[in-house]
Motif scaffolding. Structure first.
Motif, PDB file in Angstrom:
ATOM      1  N   LYS A 140       0.833  -1.202   0.000  1.00 51.91           N
ATOM      2  CA  LYS A 140       0.000   0.000   0.000  1.00 51.91           C
ATOM      3  C   LYS A 140       0.868   1.253   0.000  1.00 51.91           C
ATOM      4  N   ARG A 165       0.047  11.502   2.852  1.00 54.03           N
ATOM      5  CA  ARG A 165      -0.655  12.313   3.834  1.00 54.03           C
ATOM      6  C   ARG A 165      -0.103  13.735   3.845  1.00 54.03           C
ATOM      7  N   THR A 180       0.504   5.308   0.809  1.00 52.33           N
ATOM      8  CA  THR A 180      -0.353   6.304   1.461  1.00 52.33           C
ATOM      9  C   THR A 180       0.362   7.646   1.462  1.00 52.33           C
ATOM     10  N   GLU A 230      -4.213   7.306  -1.902  1.00 51.12           N
ATOM     11  CA  GLU A 230      -3.888   5.977  -1.387  1.00 51.12           C
ATOM     12  C   GLU A 230      -4.272   4.922  -2.419  1.00 51.12           C
ATOM     13  N   ILE A 279      -5.173  12.031   4.769  1.00 51.16           N
ATOM     14  CA  ILE A 279      -4.770  11.243   3.599  1.00 51.16           C
ATOM     15  C   ILE A 279      -5.164  11.988   2.328  1.00 51.16           C
TER      16      ILE A 279
END
Length: 214
Positions: free
Chosen positions: A157, A161, A159, A171, A168
Protein backbone atom coordinates in the motif's frame (compact mmCIF):
# COMPACT_ATOMS: atom_id res chain seq x y z
CA UNK A 1 25.07 23.98 -150.79
CA UNK A 2 24.82 20.20 -150.52
CA UNK A 3 28.50 19.97 -149.47
CA UNK A 4 28.01 22.48 -146.66
CA UNK A 5 25.02 20.53 -145.27
CA UNK A 6 26.99 17.27 -145.32
CA UNK A 7 29.89 18.88 -143.46
CA UNK A 8 27.52 20.19 -140.81
CA UNK A 9 25.90 16.76 -140.42
CA UNK A 10 29.29 15.04 -139.99
CA UNK A 11 30.32 17.59 -137.32
CA UNK A 12 27.05 17.06 -135.45
CA UNK A 13 27.52 13.28 -135.45
CA UNK A 14 31.10 13.62 -134.06
CA UNK A 15 29.91 15.87 -131.25
CA UNK A 16 27.19 13.37 -130.27
CA UNK A 17 29.69 10.49 -130.26
CA UNK A 18 32.10 12.37 -128.02
CA UNK A 19 29.31 13.35 -125.59
CA UNK A 20 28.00 9.78 -125.29
CA UNK A 21 31.51 8.43 -124.68
CA UNK A 22 32.15 10.74 -121.67
CA UNK A 23 28.76 10.54 -119.84
CA UNK A 24 27.13 7.75 -117.77
CA UNK A 25 23.89 6.18 -118.85
CA UNK A 26 20.86 8.08 -117.58
CA UNK A 27 18.33 6.21 -115.47
CA UNK A 28 15.14 5.04 -117.15
CA UNK A 29 12.38 7.50 -117.59
CA UNK A 30 10.33 8.07 -114.45
CA UNK A 31 13.10 6.97 -111.96
CA UNK A 32 15.42 9.09 -109.87
CA UNK A 33 18.56 8.49 -107.84
CA UNK A 34 16.67 8.76 -104.41
CA UNK A 35 15.30 5.19 -104.55
CA UNK A 36 11.74 6.32 -104.86
CA UNK A 37 11.60 8.41 -101.58
CA UNK A 38 10.29 11.34 -103.55
CA UNK A 39 8.46 11.30 -106.84
CA UNK A 40 9.68 13.67 -109.58
CA UNK A 41 6.58 15.78 -109.07
CA UNK A 42 7.31 16.38 -105.35
CA UNK A 43 9.55 19.21 -104.27
CA UNK A 44 11.80 18.85 -101.20
CA UNK A 45 11.22 22.03 -99.26
CA UNK A 46 13.18 22.88 -96.05
CA UNK A 47 11.16 25.04 -93.65
CA UNK A 48 12.69 28.42 -93.10
CA UNK A 49 14.66 28.84 -89.89
CA UNK A 50 12.53 31.69 -88.64
CA UNK A 51 9.24 29.72 -88.22
CA UNK A 52 7.88 29.26 -84.63
CA UNK A 53 8.24 25.93 -82.70
CA UNK A 54 4.89 24.03 -82.78
CA UNK A 55 5.37 23.09 -79.12
CA UNK A 56 4.96 19.30 -79.19
CA UNK A 57 8.39 18.63 -77.65
CA UNK A 58 9.59 19.94 -74.32
CA UNK A 59 13.27 20.85 -73.96
CA UNK A 60 15.06 18.49 -71.55
CA UNK A 61 18.52 17.78 -70.18
CA UNK A 62 20.33 14.99 -72.03
CA UNK A 63 20.69 11.69 -70.18
CA UNK A 64 24.12 11.58 -68.53
CA UNK A 65 26.61 9.39 -70.32
CA UNK A 66 28.13 6.77 -67.98
CA UNK A 67 31.86 7.06 -67.48
CA UNK A 68 34.33 4.23 -67.20
CA UNK A 69 35.62 5.32 -63.80
CA UNK A 70 33.61 4.04 -60.82
CA UNK A 71 33.51 5.55 -57.39
CA UNK A 72 33.10 3.39 -54.31
CA UNK A 73 29.73 3.70 -52.59
CA UNK A 74 29.76 5.67 -49.38
CA UNK A 75 27.43 5.29 -46.42
CA UNK A 76 25.95 8.47 -45.07
CA UNK A 77 25.03 8.41 -41.42
CA UNK A 78 21.63 9.82 -40.62
CA UNK A 79 21.63 12.56 -38.03
CA UNK A 80 20.92 11.16 -34.60
CA UNK A 81 17.85 12.53 -32.89
CA UNK A 82 18.61 14.10 -29.57
CA UNK A 83 16.90 12.30 -26.69
CA UNK A 84 13.76 13.88 -25.36
CA UNK A 85 14.42 15.27 -21.92
CA UNK A 86 12.54 13.70 -19.01
CA UNK A 87 9.65 16.06 -18.15
CA UNK A 88 9.83 15.06 -14.48
CA UNK A 89 12.58 14.72 -11.89
CA UNK A 90 13.04 11.24 -10.44
CA UNK A 91 13.16 11.61 -6.67
CA UNK A 92 12.96 7.92 -5.72
CA UNK A 93 13.79 4.68 -7.58
CA UNK A 94 14.20 1.57 -5.49
CA UNK A 95 13.19 -2.08 -5.13
CA UNK A 96 12.29 -3.16 -1.58
CA UNK A 97 11.41 -6.52 -0.09
CA UNK A 98 8.56 -6.20 2.43
CA UNK A 99 8.19 -8.99 5.01
CA UNK A 100 7.44 -9.59 8.66
CA UNK A 101 10.59 -7.78 9.77
CA UNK A 102 10.37 -4.91 7.28
CA UNK A 103 6.81 -3.74 6.78
CA UNK A 104 7.00 0.04 6.42
CA UNK A 105 9.07 2.90 4.97
CA UNK A 106 8.20 6.61 5.21
CA UNK A 107 9.52 9.72 3.45
CA UNK A 108 8.66 13.42 3.67
CA UNK A 109 8.64 15.62 0.57
CA UNK A 110 7.69 19.26 0.07
CA UNK A 111 6.06 19.32 -3.38
CA UNK A 112 6.61 22.81 -4.80
CA UNK A 113 6.29 21.91 -8.50
CA UNK A 114 3.37 19.47 -9.02
CA UNK A 115 2.52 16.86 -10.00
CA UNK A 116 3.89 13.97 -7.94
CA UNK A 117 3.67 10.53 -9.58
CA UNK A 118 4.24 7.35 -7.58
CA UNK A 119 4.42 4.22 -9.74
CA UNK A 120 4.84 0.74 -8.29
CA UNK A 121 5.14 -2.84 -9.52
CA UNK A 122 4.45 -5.65 -7.07
CA UNK A 123 5.88 -9.19 -7.18
CA UNK A 124 3.90 -11.04 -4.52
CA UNK A 125 5.17 -14.14 -2.79
CA UNK A 126 3.76 -17.19 -4.59
CA UNK A 127 2.53 -20.35 -2.89
CA UNK A 128 1.92 -23.81 -4.35
CA UNK A 129 -0.76 -26.09 -3.05
CA UNK A 130 -1.92 -29.56 -3.96
CA UNK A 131 -5.65 -29.97 -4.32
CA UNK A 132 -7.75 -33.06 -5.05
CA UNK A 133 -10.37 -32.80 -7.77
CA UNK A 134 -12.43 -35.09 -9.96
CA UNK A 135 -11.09 -35.56 -13.46
CA UNK A 136 -13.35 -34.82 -16.42
CA UNK A 137 -11.61 -37.45 -18.59
CA UNK A 138 -11.55 -41.26 -18.80
CA UNK A 139 -12.97 -42.80 -15.63
CA UNK A 140 -13.47 -39.40 -13.97
CA UNK A 141 -11.54 -40.38 -10.90
CA UNK A 142 -10.27 -37.98 -8.26
CA UNK A 143 -6.70 -36.79 -8.87
CA UNK A 144 -4.24 -34.42 -7.23
CA UNK A 145 -3.41 -31.15 -8.98
CA UNK A 146 -0.83 -28.44 -8.23
CA UNK A 147 -1.95 -24.82 -8.17
CA UNK A 148 0.35 -21.79 -7.80
CA UNK A 149 -1.06 -18.39 -6.84
CA UNK A 150 -0.16 -15.29 -4.81
CA UNK A 151 -0.12 -15.71 -1.08
CA UNK A 152 -3.18 -14.42 0.75
CA UNK A 153 -0.77 -12.63 3.08
CA UNK A 154 0.95 -10.69 0.24
CA UNK A 155 -0.06 -7.03 0.05
CA UNK A 156 1.32 -3.53 -0.55
CA UNK A 157 0.00 0.00 0.00
CA UNK A 158 1.05 3.59 -0.81
CA UNK A 159 -0.35 6.30 1.46
CA UNK A 160 0.26 10.03 0.91
CA UNK A 161 -0.65 12.31 3.83
CA UNK A 162 -0.41 15.97 4.67
CA UNK A 163 2.53 15.97 7.01
CA UNK A 164 1.09 18.52 9.42
CA UNK A 165 -2.47 17.24 9.78
CA UNK A 166 -2.06 13.58 8.84
CA UNK A 167 -4.97 13.82 6.38
CA UNK A 168 -4.77 11.24 3.60
CA UNK A 169 -4.39 12.88 0.18
CA UNK A 170 -4.07 9.73 -1.97
CA UNK A 171 -3.89 5.98 -1.39
CA UNK A 172 -3.71 2.80 -3.48
CA UNK A 173 -2.19 -0.65 -3.33
CA UNK A 174 -2.23 -4.38 -4.07
CA UNK A 175 -4.11 -7.10 -2.19
CA UNK A 176 -6.37 -6.90 0.87
CA UNK A 177 -8.84 -4.08 0.09
CA UNK A 178 -7.28 -3.37 -3.30
CA UNK A 179 -7.33 -5.17 -6.63
CA UNK A 180 -4.87 -7.82 -7.76
CA UNK A 181 -3.40 -5.48 -10.39
CA UNK A 182 0.36 -5.58 -9.80
CA UNK A 183 1.11 -2.27 -11.58
CA UNK A 184 -0.45 1.02 -10.51
CA UNK A 185 0.17 4.76 -10.23
CA UNK A 186 -0.73 7.29 -7.56
CA UNK A 187 -1.17 10.92 -8.69
CA UNK A 188 -0.95 14.08 -6.57
CA UNK A 189 -1.62 17.27 -8.52
CA UNK A 190 -1.29 20.06 -5.93
CA UNK A 191 1.36 21.71 -3.78
CA UNK A 192 1.95 20.48 -0.27
CA UNK A 193 4.27 19.16 2.38
CA UNK A 194 3.59 15.44 2.26
CA UNK A 195 4.41 12.25 4.17
CA UNK A 196 4.72 9.24 1.83
CA UNK A 197 4.29 5.83 3.48
CA UNK A 198 5.11 2.50 1.78
CA UNK A 199 3.82 -0.54 3.68
CA UNK A 200 3.51 -4.20 2.77
CA UNK A 201 4.22 -7.85 3.49
CA UNK A 202 5.43 -10.88 1.50
CA UNK A 203 6.03 -8.77 -1.59
CA UNK A 204 8.97 -7.38 -3.55
CA UNK A 205 8.03 -3.93 -4.83
CA UNK A 206 9.72 -1.60 -7.28
CA UNK A 207 8.73 2.03 -6.63
CA UNK A 208 9.53 5.07 -8.80
CA UNK A 209 8.56 8.59 -7.74
CA UNK A 210 8.65 11.56 -10.12
CA UNK A 211 7.96 15.23 -9.44
CA UNK A 212 7.48 18.24 -11.70
CA UNK A 213 10.54 19.91 -10.15
CA UNK A 214 12.61 20.10 -6.99
Amino acid sequence: MTRVYKSFSVAAVLILLLASAGCAELPPSGESGWSGLFSPSETQEIPPAGEPDPGYLTPATPYPTPTSSRTSPTLSQAPQASPTPEPYVIIYNRTTQFNATHTVEAFSFNLTAPPLLIEFKVEPEMVTRIIEAKSDYEKKQYKEYKQTFPSEDAWFKVTVRERGSGRIVAEDGFGKLYSADTRKQVFIGRHGDFLIELTGNKAKVHVVMRAGGV
